[in-house]
Design an enzyme around this catalytic site. Structure first.
Site, PDB file in Angstrom:
ATOM      1  N   GLU A 181       7.190 -21.009  58.853  1.00 15.45           N
ATOM      2  CA  GLU A 181       8.536 -20.649  58.422  1.00 15.45           C
ATOM      3  C   GLU A 181       8.679 -19.131  58.501  1.00 15.45           C
ATOM      4  OE1 GLU A 181      10.137 -22.914  55.316  1.00 15.45           O
ATOM      5  OE2 GLU A 181      11.719 -21.487  54.812  1.00 15.45           O
ATOM      6  N   GLU A 305      16.244 -22.937  45.979  1.00 17.69           N
ATOM      7  CA  GLU A 305      16.617 -23.452  47.297  1.00 17.69           C
ATOM      8  C   GLU A 305      16.203 -24.919  47.455  1.00 17.69           C
ATOM      9  OE1 GLU A 305      14.871 -20.531  50.027  1.00 17.69           O
ATOM     10  OE2 GLU A 305      16.687 -19.323  49.847  1.00 17.69           O
ATOM     11  N   ARG A 350      24.527 -13.533  42.798  1.00 20.29           N
ATOM     12  CA  ARG A 350      23.152 -13.989  43.036  1.00 20.29           C
ATOM     13  C   ARG A 350      22.121 -12.921  42.663  1.00 20.29           C
ATOM     14  NH1 ARG A 350      20.833 -15.823  48.982  1.00 20.29           N
ATOM     15  NH2 ARG A 350      18.737 -14.986  48.690  1.00 20.29           N
ATOM     16  N   LYS A 374      10.201 -10.689  44.430  1.00 18.73           N
ATOM     17  CA  LYS A 374      10.457 -10.010  45.707  1.00 18.73           C
ATOM     18  C   LYS A 374      10.828  -8.552  45.452  1.00 18.73           C
ATOM     19  CE  LYS A 374      11.717 -14.013  48.497  1.00 18.73           C
ATOM     20  NZ  LYS A 374      12.683 -14.642  49.437  1.00 18.73           N
ATOM     21  N   ASP A 379      17.009 -10.585  49.125  1.00 16.35           N
ATOM     22  CA  ASP A 379      16.050 -11.313  49.954  1.00 16.35           C
ATOM     23  C   ASP A 379      15.526 -10.483  51.119  1.00 16.35           C
ATOM     24  OD1 ASP A 379      14.501 -13.309  50.923  1.00 16.35           O
ATOM     25  OD2 ASP A 379      16.123 -14.639  51.530  1.00 16.35           O
ATOM     26  N   GLU A 407      11.622 -11.290  59.076  1.00 14.27           N
ATOM     27  CA  GLU A 407      12.709 -12.270  59.086  1.00 14.27           C
ATOM     28  C   GLU A 407      14.075 -11.617  59.265  1.00 14.27           C
ATOM     29  OE1 GLU A 407      12.892 -14.628  55.509  1.00 14.27           O
ATOM     30  OE2 GLU A 407      14.788 -15.549  56.078  1.00 14.27           O
ATOM     31  N   TRP A 557      25.053 -18.181  50.759  1.00 15.58           N
ATOM     32  CA  TRP A 557      24.398 -18.122  52.066  1.00 15.58           C
ATOM     33  C   TRP A 557      25.343 -17.567  53.131  1.00 15.58           C
ATOM     34  CZ3 TRP A 557      21.268 -23.426  52.406  1.00 15.58           C
ATOM     35  CH2 TRP A 557      20.162 -23.338  51.553  1.00 15.58           C
TER      36      TRP A 557
HETATM   37  C1  BDP Z   1      14.091 -16.689  52.460  1.00 14.93           C
HETATM   38  C2  BDP Z   1      13.748 -17.462  53.684  1.00 14.93           C
HETATM   39  C3  BDP Z   1      13.297 -18.871  53.403  1.00 14.93           C
HETATM   40  C4  BDP Z   1      12.237 -18.851  52.326  1.00 14.93           C
HETATM   41  C5  BDP Z   1      12.771 -18.162  51.100  1.00 14.93           C
HETATM   42  C6  BDP Z   1      11.730 -17.978  50.019  1.00 14.93           C
HETATM   43  O1  BDP Z   1      14.876 -17.494  54.520  1.00 14.93           O
HETATM   44  O2  BDP Z   1      12.827 -19.413  54.604  1.00 14.93           O
HETATM   45  O3  BDP Z   1      11.824 -20.141  52.013  1.00 14.93           O
HETATM   46  O4  BDP Z   1      13.193 -16.878  51.416  1.00 14.93           O
HETATM   47  O5  BDP Z   1      11.247 -16.873  49.892  1.00 14.93           O
HETATM   48  O6  BDP Z   1      13.958 -15.356  52.808  1.00 14.93           O
HETATM   49  O7  BDP Z   1      11.421 -18.909  49.295  1.00 14.93           O
END
Ligand code: BDP
Length: 714
Positions: A181, A305, A350, A374, A379, A407, A557
């Protein structure tokens, strides 16, 4: 004869096939340059003495032997006792070593640090490398090798080092079908099908590379977890990997799917308050420890998610984390519980949600739980302010999660040095306990006196020959390790070290390429998301620009949710008159960021909705500044290209042309970002793009219509 000469020449120039394909990373152990320096090393490495035989010391010994043979061109004899000047003695502290270094000197080393000293004894000069543990020895050996790789002298050493952060782990978002992923460097390294019978030697090289930068753990599986990894047929495979990694001081961790008791345990619930569920996890933990006696613990993504979690049963994150922590605790395992949570049904920004959910739980987690946060509140964007949870939960160890895989930063195609990004977050001041309460101090536990501390990096590694896809992606893996070891380190210094180790070129190269790497992070911010813009990329696959993304199943999103462009201006008002996410930061930050006049412009549109005509520091209006920044980003990529081209003679042709090609794609994509974003935002600003800038190549509709199939990483 001719062939022989060619081979010798290749060896001398360090241009073996390996040096070109990038497989050897920063561990390519090129022959030392210059007769004087070679002699210096030979005089100071006349013989090797390894008094003990532990597993990690054996790995260290093997590494040292290989490295010295390759760098000095001779095998150095091994002895049981010091017989001449120039000996190097390497071992966990013992009576033998106490003759040269008193035990008290090792107090500061802890269980992962080391000492390297030049000493004189009985008229002989020698070097002693010692530590309290085999792991310390391994790190010390890599440090000594690196010194030689960097061409530094080794006759007057007095080095003492230890990591500042305890848990330094890679997070592999690797699925059991070997897709990764958000991975852009091929498929997963873990060949589940052939494990445990076939153990790919590449696992050893993976472990060596990690150990060389101090990484001491690896989470093998995706945070979007599959419960099957916890079943015996997979645990057997995990055990085979753990066996390889153990020799390099690397512990294995797994992601735990919260609903595993139902999916693989046959229970009706996964409620953390249910006795049977708790018992199931205890037995599961015991079972894992039977396969992997030094198992590190679990990483968990819960109620995020769509992943299952304690909230499905009306419980909170502490209830969930504590249940797992209790199961792991008797064997010393830990839980890394992620704070990456947000819910579309919660009618608030968010950026605020993780703090809102977690802050009230401070003090409720068991001792072996780390909260993994994070770096920023959304993100992994090209630039985010630091996450407000850092400094907000003093009773809980907070762990950093960086994303090494790109990403949102151009995949493995764009040259972006992330050391600069990581460092920006680590150096940020939370003001949690007054000025100087940096994120680094939260992370290493020093601010609130935590013994447990951690840093995770979402790996950018796959089975590509060079591991990371882009040759410069290796620098990001390297920088992550170095900063996890010492979050106070300098991003520039780390870049320079990586360049020297990887390319072994001259001073001019190191200087110019360090500058280029440092610039690369600013470039990507400028051509993607300048002035605090964020989350305006392509839908789902996250490839390329998509500021127009709207009307998706979840508002959070879409892009319009984040940039909020309208006829008046652009940006997300997170001040008291808006979502008030700013309230989650310390008063000092609230004050500075709350005002358009004093907020650093790099975060402007993150916190403010700003009028198109607002004058900025440059004297330009916001719209003009946006045009300026997007164009600057493109120009910076051109600058990077030029710097790279000037180094052509100093880089092997294969790497040179690979990076050149990738830079050409990067330039094309930087223009794509610029043109698509400016044309789209222009529909709101209704102002011209100033004459001096290159005209967009297409109209907005063209960019909006772009469709991509089989984009990697999803
Ligand atoms: C996002 C990604 C997703 C991850 C998620 C995560 O798009 O694929 O699963 O974070 O960190 O950045 O859980």
């Amino acid at each position: 004869m001719k062939r022989f000469h060619l081979l010798v020449l290749m060896l001398i120039l360090g241009l073996g096939a390996r040096a070109k394909d990038g497989y050897d990373l920063w561990l390519n152990y090129r022959p030392v340059k210059g007769a004087e320096l070679s002699l210096h090393y030979k005089n100071n490495l006349t013989e090797l003495i390894f008094p003990d035989k532990g597993e990690l010391v054996s790995s260290a010994r093997e590494e040292l032997r290989t490295a010295l043979k390759s760098m000095l061109g001779v095998a150095i004899p091994e002895q049981t006792k010091v017989s001449r000047s120039g000996a190097l003695m390497v071992g966990v502290h013992s009576a033998d070593i106490a003759r040269f270094i008193p035990a008290t000197d090792l107090k500061s080393c802890g269980d992962e640090g080391f000492l390297i000293r030049s000493v004189t004894s009985g008229g002989k000069k020698l070097t002693v490398l010692t530590a309290n543990t085999g792991r310390g020895i391994l790190y010390g050996v890599f440090a000594l090798i690196q010194r030689i790789q960097l061409g530094e002298r080794i006759d007057q050493l007095s080095i003492s080092d230890r990591p500042k952060v305890k848990v330094r782990v890679l997070n592999h978002w690797d699925n059991l079908d070997r897709t990764v992923e958000r991975g852009y460097a091929g498929f997963s390294l873990w060949d589940w099908q052939r494990l445990p019978g076939y153990v790919d030697p590449r696992y050893i090289d993976y472990a060596r590379a990690n150990a060389s930068i101090g990484i001491n753990g690896t989470v093998l599986t995706n945070v979007n977890a599959n419960a099957l990894i916890l079943t015996p047929s997979y645990l057997e495979k995990v055990a085979a990997l753990a066996k390889v990694f153990r020799r390099y001081g690397i512990k294995v961790y797994l992601t735990a799917r919260f609903s595993a008791p139902i999916e693989i345990g046959g229970l009706k619930t996964a409620d953390p308050m249910d006795k049977e569920v708790r018992q199931w996890w205890k037995e599961k933990a015991d079972e894992i420890y039977r396969y992997v006696p030094d198992f590190g613990g679990f990483l968990v993504k819960a109620n995020s998610e769509g992943q299952p979690g304690p909230q499905n049963y009306g419980r909170n994150h502490a209830d969930g984390a504590n249940m797992l922590a209790e199961a792991l605790e008797p064997r010393g395992g830990i839980v890394m519980w992620r704070a990456f949570v947000y819910d579309n049904k919660v009618p608030t920004d968010r950026a605020k949600q993780a703090y809102t959910e977690f802050k009230p739980l401070d003090g409720q987690f068991r001792k072996n739980v780390l909260i993994q946060v994070k770096n920023g509140p959304i993100d992994f964007q090209p630039r985010e302010p630091f996450h407000p949870l850092f400094g907000a939960m003093p009773q809980t160890p907070m762990m950093m999660e960086f994303q090494i895989t790109q990403e949102y930063l151009g995949f493995a195609t764009h040259l972006v040095y992330l050391g600069a990004l990581f460092k920006e977050t680590l150096a940020a001041d939370t003001y949690a306990k007054g000025k100087g309460s940096t994120v680094a101090k939260v992370i290493d536990g020093s601010l609130d006196n935590h013994q447990l501390s951690g840093m995770a990096g979402v790996a950018n590694i796959g089975n590509d020959l060079n591991w990371t896809g882009h040759p410069f992606g290796q620098a990001n893996w390297y920088a992550f390790g170095r900063l996890a070891w010492n979050p106070y380190g300098s991003a520039e210094q780390i870049a320079e070290d990586w360049l020297k180790l990887t390319f072994a070129a001259d001073k001019d190269f190191n200087k110019k390429m360090t500058d280029m790497m440092m610039l690369s992070r600013e470039a990507v911010v400028n051509y993607m998301t300048p002035l605090g813009l964020h989350h305006i990329m392509g839908w789902d696959h996250h490839y390329g620009p998509g500021p127009w993304i709207s009307n998706k199943p979840r508002a959070d999103w879409t892009s319009v949710y984040y940039h909020k462009a309208d006829s008046a201006g652009i940006g997300f008002n997170r001040t008291a008159t808006g979502s008030n996410a700013l309230e989650q930061y310390a008063p000092e930050i609230r004050k500075q960021y709350g005002d358009i006049g004093s907020i650093p412009e790099k975060y402007l549109l993150w916190f403010h909705h700003v009028n198109w005509d607002q004058r900025l520091q440059s004297g330009r209006s916001l719209w003009e500044e946006l045009c300026f920044r997007y164009n600057l980003g493109v120009d910076q990529v051109k600058e990077i290209q030029q710097s790279w081209n000037l180094q052509k003679a100093k880089v092997d042709p294969r790497t040179f042309s690979e990076v050149s090609s990738l830079l050409a794609i990067q330039l094309k994509e930087a223009k794509w970002w610029r043109d698509a974003c400016l044309l789209y935002f222009q529909t709101f600003s209704r102002r011209p793009i100033p004459q001096q800038y290159e005209k967009p190549a297409h109209d907005l509709e063209f960019y909006e219509k772009q469709q991509f199939h089989f984009v990697p990483g999803i």
